[in-house]
Design an enzyme around this catalytic site. Sequence first.
Site, PDB file in Angstrom:
ATOM      1  N   ASP A 166      32.978   5.849  11.611  1.00 31.61           N
ATOM      2  CA  ASP A 166      31.912   6.812  11.338  1.00 31.61           C
ATOM      3  C   ASP A 166      30.991   6.213  10.279  1.00 31.61           C
ATOM      4  OD1 ASP A 166      30.358   8.950  10.383  1.00 31.61           O
ATOM      5  OD2 ASP A 166      31.936  10.406  10.797  1.00 31.61           O
ATOM      6  N   GLY A 167      29.700   6.172  10.570  1.00 35.34           N
ATOM      7  CA  GLY A 167      28.758   5.581   9.632  1.00 35.34           C
ATOM      8  C   GLY A 167      28.752   6.268   8.282  1.00 35.34           C
ATOM      9  N   ASP A 199      20.168   3.840  11.908  1.00 35.84           N
ATOM     10  CA  ASP A 199      19.572   4.078  13.225  1.00 35.84           C
ATOM     11  C   ASP A 199      20.658   4.595  14.159  1.00 35.84           C
ATOM     12  OD1 ASP A 199      17.728   4.127  15.299  1.00 35.84           O
ATOM     13  OD2 ASP A 199      17.973   2.006  15.791  1.00 35.84           O
TER      14      ASP A 199
END
Length: 257
Positions: free
Chosen positions: A116-117, A134
Amino acid sequence: MSDPTTDHCQPFVIETPLTTSLHFSFASIQSRMDASRPDALELDYTALMMGFLLFQPTPARIAMVGLGGGSLAKFCYRHLPDSQIEVAEINRHVIALRERFNVPAEGPRFSVHCVDGAVFVQQAAASFDVLLVDGFDLSGTPPALCSQRFYDDCFEALGEQGWLVVNLHSGHLDYPLHLARLRQRFGEQLLCVGPEASGNSIVLACRSAKPLARPRASLLRKPAGFNQQVWAQLLPAFERVRDTWTAWQVEALAQRL
């Protein structure tokens, strides 16, 4: 506890003799690769995101949230050979397509993490010179990647002169809220470039306000190591970033008078 990296839709690829593109639906395109130039930036908004080079031309550590077809990752890997690049991608199905999009293999200066970013940024072990966000899914920007907590964590993950670059969709109902959250952490030192015809709006923010406020006579100087062909492709986008920066300076000066 469920693994957040497993519960994601599977993208599909459309190939023609000229291009390979990544999609979550037929309504939009996530990434596109030119078969003859696999590491070129095909979509206009990605060139705008590279506008950070006008302010931070020699980043040692670059982090990215969202891999997609690897356009930004491939471009940075080829043209910024002194940069270490880490990419966080939550969707295992996207990572599984990396070879079809010529994404570089794992190595000393390039790695892709299935994570998970938001967690990746929060747990960053060292500061980044540039953080490119992004990350999109079938529904758009995931809530975890546009929360106040996430933007606060992005600020903390940056070095003193680090830059955050975020791709937002100006047509989203919460677009003004996302900008307000960025301003809450980064102050008014934001450059908002766009929106594009596609709806992409690129926001550049620096942890320190000084690089944004300092006059830069060489703002459009070609980055070291870029050949003329690549620079010519980037120049229109960089001119837009320069013009936005100039307008920001004029507005900031007017507010001080």
